[in-house]
Design a protein around this motif. Structure first.
Motif, short mmCIF file in Angstrom:
data_model
loop_
_atom_site.label_atom_id
_atom_site.label_comp_id
_atom_site.label_asym_id
_atom_site.label_seq_id
_atom_site.Cartn_x
_atom_site.Cartn_y
_atom_site.Cartn_z
N GLN A 1 2.85 11.15 -16.93
CA GLN A 1 2.33 10.33 -17.65
C GLN A 1 1.72 10.78 -18.67
O GLN A 1 1.26 9.97 -19.42
N GLN A 2 0.78 11.92 -18.56
CA GLN A 2 0.24 12.81 -19.25
C GLN A 2 0.75 13.05 -19.74
O GLN A 2 0.32 13.27 -21.63
N LEU A 3 1.96 13.46 -20.41
CA LEU A 3 2.84 13.83 -21.56
C LEU A 3 3.49 12.68 -21.99
O LEU A 3 3.35 12.57 -23.65
N ARG A 4 3.75 11.52 -21.70
CA ARG A 4 3.65 10.41 -22.46
C ARG A 4 2.02 9.93 -23.25
O ARG A 4 2.43 9.92 -24.33
N GLU A 5 0.75 10.27 -22.75
CA GLU A 5 0.03 10.24 -23.57
C GLU A 5 -0.37 11.26 -24.56
O GLU A 5 -0.74 11.07 -25.61
N LEU A 6 0.00 12.65 -24.03
CA LEU A 6 -0.04 13.30 -25.22
C LEU A 6 1.56 12.86 -26.27
O LEU A 6 1.14 12.85 -27.63
N LEU A 7 2.17 12.54 -26.11
CA LEU A 7 3.13 12.25 -27.24
C LEU A 7 2.89 10.97 -28.40
O LEU A 7 2.80 10.93 -29.54
N ILE A 8 1.99 9.84 -27.10
CA ILE A 8 1.15 8.21 -27.77
C ILE A 8 0.37 9.01 -29.10
O ILE A 8 0.49 8.43 -30.35
N TRP A 9 -0.65 10.16 -28.33
CA TRP A 9 -1.65 10.36 -29.43
C TRP A 9 -1.69 11.48 -30.32
O TRP A 9 -2.18 11.59 -30.70
N ARG A 10 0.21 12.14 -30.74
CA ARG A 10 0.08 13.09 -31.08
C ARG A 10 0.13 12.25 -32.79
O ARG A 10 1.10 11.43 -32.81
N ARG A 11 -0.84 12.54 -33.65
CA ARG A 11 -0.46 11.98 -34.68
C ARG A 11 -0.20 13.02 -35.96
O ARG A 11 -0.54 14.59 -35.88
#
Length: 210
Positions: free
Chosen positions: A10-20
């Motif tokens: 889940q944290q990996l998914r959040e990292l992908l979401i917040w990568r800008r």
């Protein structure tokens, strides 16, 4: 074998979401060794035939940085001229680089003539050299975001001119010119989506079954 649990996933998914793709940077300097640490992580990426074709140039010289900024401005003016009407006005309003504000500039090249890997896997798809470098950039991008550091990929540049400015061998092809620094704001949606230039489309639009 290392096991990754659901919390990590889940944290990996959040990292992908917040990568800008960051355009708006603070001018605070990066910590000593930050760029080198990110390069170390990038070099853990997969590469075709273990060719490790990535080549990194940390751009510190003020004159070289200024020349890169001048090239961006020229290329950006040409790009603007390719649009008309409302789309041109939208383009003109976009902030498309953080070259002037970002404390770090990093150019990433693909070495096309390297003999590391002995040509394995490249005979039929030589472009996998560049793909390998893109994979390294993506790894670096995520690692940077995990540290609160932003990356901005500037593609509105003349690759031949950048090779000249940075005095790199002709066998090296520019893949990415990156602005690196701390973002002014944290965003979970692309800036181009927020400004109405384009929107993120669902994955099913890009997926087929055969």
């Amino acid at each position: 074998m290392v096991a990754f649990d659901e919390q990590f996933r889940q944290q990996l998914r959040e990292l992908l979401i917040w990568r800008r793709d960051v355009r708006r940077f603070r001018t605070d300097p990066l910590p000593d060794g930050a760029l080198e640490r990110l390069i170390d992580i990038a070099c853990l990426s997969p590469s075709v035939g273990l060719s490790q074709p990535w080549r990194f140039v940390i751009v510190q010289n003020p004159a070289r940085r200024s020349a890169v900024i001048d090239d961006f401005r020229a290329c950006n003016a040409d790009a603007l001229a390719s649009y008309s009407g409302d789309r041109a006005a939208r383009y003109a309003a976009l902030k498309l680089s953080g070259l002037e504000e970002a404390p770090g500039h990093l150019a990433v090249f693909a070495e096309k003539a390297g003999d590391i890997g002995h040509g394995l896997g490249r005979a039929t798809m030589p472009e996998t050299i560049e793909y390998s470098v893109v994979a390294a950039v993506c790894s670096m991008w995520l690692a940077a975001r995990a540290e609160g550091i932003g990356l901005g990929w500037v593609s509105i540049l003349n690759p031949v001119r950048i090779n000249e400015i940075l005095d790199v061998p002709g066998s090296q092809k520019l893949v990415a010119y990156l602005c690196v620094g701390y973002p002014q704001t944290e965003l979970d949606h692309p800036e181009l989506e927020r400004t109405g230039w384009e929107y993120r489309r669902p994955s099913h639009e890009f997926t087929t079954r055969r």
